[in-house]
Design a protein around this motif. Structure first.
Motif, mmCIF file in Angstrom:
data_model
loop_
_atom_site.group_PDB
_atom_site.id
_atom_site.type_symbol
_atom_site.label_atom_id
_atom_site.label_comp_id
_atom_site.label_asym_id
_atom_site.label_seq_id
_atom_site.Cartn_x
_atom_site.Cartn_y
_atom_site.Cartn_z
ATOM 1 N N HIS A 182 0.704 -1.168 -0.147
ATOM 2 C CA HIS A 182 0.058 0.075 -0.133
ATOM 3 C C HIS A 182 0.931 1.332 0.052
ATOM 4 N N SER A 228 -5.717 -3.547 8.200
ATOM 5 C CA SER A 228 -5.664 -2.840 6.896
ATOM 6 C C SER A 228 -5.208 -3.428 5.670
ATOM 7 N N HIS A 441 -7.455 8.391 1.518
ATOM 8 C CA HIS A 441 -8.195 7.181 0.991
ATOM 9 C C HIS A 441 -8.885 6.304 1.882
ATOM 10 N N ALA A 442 -7.967 5.736 2.986
ATOM 11 C CA ALA A 442 -8.739 5.043 4.057
ATOM 12 C C ALA A 442 -9.887 5.628 4.687
ATOM 13 N N GLN A 444 -11.812 8.063 3.449
ATOM 14 C CA GLN A 444 -12.918 7.924 2.561
ATOM 15 C C GLN A 444 -13.609 6.623 2.489
ATOM 16 N N GLN A 445 -13.036 5.526 2.406
ATOM 17 C CA GLN A 445 -13.559 4.368 2.238
ATOM 18 C C GLN A 445 -14.352 3.892 3.441
ATOM 19 N N GLU A 447 -13.838 2.053 5.951
ATOM 20 C CA GLU A 447 -13.936 0.671 6.348
ATOM 21 C C GLU A 447 -13.425 0.506 7.869
ATOM 22 N N CYS A 453 -7.373 5.064 11.268
ATOM 23 C CA CYS A 453 -6.527 5.681 10.262
ATOM 24 C C CYS A 453 -5.553 6.475 10.590
#
Length: 482
Positions: A182, A228, A441-442, A444-445, A447, A453
């Protein structure tokens, strides 16, 4: 009695394990490039080069192996030189197997070309996720989260058990997986986009942080990946067929890593003047008198014989004689351990393929006593040396101090935006753009909890620092805060 190998299992096992598929292939629903096992450059040779030319790998030039912030002796090993040496030993181990025991691998994967290069690759990458100041860096991060949790009982509110343990048991091996899958952003979020076969082999530990169980299996003694990266691990397991089972090649790399540090850390300590050649030989002789062992005796006798030959040369100074003696010791010790580990691998080969082998090669090999004595000597006379401990303390204070600063700045900037303090904005901008891109990005996802994060953004930044950069950054941030 010669070993008997199940050729049907071997022929079905390895083509699946040496999977040339990459995560980007899966995402775009495409086949891997043709000639993955052959051609001008195989998929696995490409993996090796992706690691070798990556920025995180180059940073290892200023990360601690044993002696933090070493400036006086420029020949002392750093993580970079250690990784090269492990890679070299692992490649040699692989060459020995594929040329001298060809029955261990099917022709379909072109083993003489691909097995050694995968071993060389995982030797290069095995320490890439380690934070500055060696294992003391991991301890400092773990300590910071424990201390913070005591002060803020709601620190992990909304976290799963695994998400909490990811930080309380922070692990450099898991950070390596995160970097290559990542963090090392090129033009997307697939990291270095290595093959699933190589990713499987670099997984030294095979369970998540909440399933650690060293008594059950040494490959479960620590955790191998963060929450993650679970989706990547699922794909690795699906394509390679290994579910919570260590890749056979990982046993080889781990043995080479243990051989490298247990022998070469002693050589560095002699070079630095912490110990002498006589100290290690005296230690081994004393231990061998109590419990004689043929492998220990062989190393002592062969090294002592060469030392006696060189000691008669009048032109050699004490330091030169010490250096020459340690070169000989290194050669004989590594050769003895490598041959013994190789025999242990072939003796336990079918159990390893079936996932029934739960030990390390150096724990079951014929030279296990030599290995254990070298590690014992390192712990007593090198790792607990006053100078080493003092520098480790400096590293510990640096890392925990940086975590305090980054945590406050990240929360200030994310909670208040433009209303955050100028100091917080300055600190936040010191964080790598790659890491911030992955972080946003994390978030926004959605999860994971946003706090998870944020914590990863902080540990990503800390783990990516070199020793010197960590110290100078901490000094700079403290100065600007006043």
């Amino acid at each position: 009695m010669p070993n008997v190998y199940d050729q049907d299992l071997i022929k079905s096992f390895w083509p699946k394990l040496m999977c040339p598929v990459r995560m980007k292939d899966i995402a775009h629903k495409r086949e891997p490039l043709p000639n993955a096992y052959s051609g001008a450059r195989t998929a696995f040779e490409s993996d090796h080069d992706r690691i070798l030319f990556s920025t995180p790998f180059r940073r290892l030039i200023d990360k601690t192996q044993v002696f933090p912030l070493e400036k006086k002796y420029d020949t002392i090993r750093r993580r970079l030189t250690h990784s090269y040496e492990v890679s070299s030993l692992a490649r040699s181990f692989g060459n020995d197997l594929v040329f001298n025991s060809p029955e261990l691998f099917p022709d379909a994967i072109l083993p003489q070309r691909n097995i050694p290069v995968v071993l060389a690759t995982i030797g290069l990458v095995h320490d890439m996720g380690n934070p500055p100041f060696g294992h003391e860096g991991e301890s400092a991060i773990q300590y910071w989260f424990r201390r913070r949790l005591e002060a803020e009982p709601g620190l992990f509110k909304g976290f799963t058990e695994q998400q909490q343990q990811d930080f309380l048991k922070f692990e450099g091996n898991a950070q390596t997986v995160r970097i290559v899958t990542h963090l090392q952003v090129l033009n997307d979020l697939y990291g270095l986009n290595l093959t699933l076969g190589t990713l499987s082999a670099l997984l030294k530990y095979i369970v998540p942080s909440h399933k650690v169980n060293k008594k059950q299996d040494l490959a479960k003694g620590k955790f191998g990946y963060f929450a993650s990266e679970k989706a990547v691990i699922d794909e690795i397991e699906s394509y390679t067929g290994l579910h919570e089972q260590r890749n056979p090649l990982t046993y080889i790399m781990e043995a080479c890593d243990d051989i490298a540090y247990s022998v070469l850390d002693i050589e560095d300590a002699v070079k630095k003047g912490v110990i002498s050649y006589a100290d290690i030989i005296s230690f081994l002789k004393s231990a061998n008198e109590e419990d004689p062992d043929e492998h220990v005796s062989e190393v002592i006798n062969r090294t002592s014989r060469d030392y006696g030959n060189y000691s008669d040369i009048d032109d050699l100074s004490y330091h030169e004689l010490n250096d020459i003696a340690m070169v000989k010791f290194r050669v004989y010790a590594i050769n003895t351990l490598m041959q013994s580990a190789r025999q242990a691998f072939t003796d336990n080969y079918m159990a390893i393929l079936k996932g029934e082998f739960k030990q390390d090669l150096l724990v079951v090999c014929g030279a296990k006593r030599l290995s254990a004595l070298l590690k014992k000597f390192c712990y007593r006379h090198i790792y607990r040396n006053r100078d080493v401990l003092g520098l480790e303390l400096q590293g510990f204070n640096t890392i925990t101090g940086l975590l305090d600063i980054f945590w406050e700045a990240i929360n200030d900037c994310e909670d208040k935006g433009e209303l955050a303090s100028p100091y917080s904005k300055y600190v936040f901008e010191r964080i790598s753009e790659n890491y911030r891109r992955v972080f946003h990005h994390a978030v926004q996802q959605g999860e994971f909890p946003e706090a998870y994060c944020r914590m990863q953004l902080m540990t990503d930044m800390l783990s990516g620092m070199t020793d010197t950069y960590a110290v100078t950054t901490y000094e700079d941030l403290l100065k600007r805060k006043q």
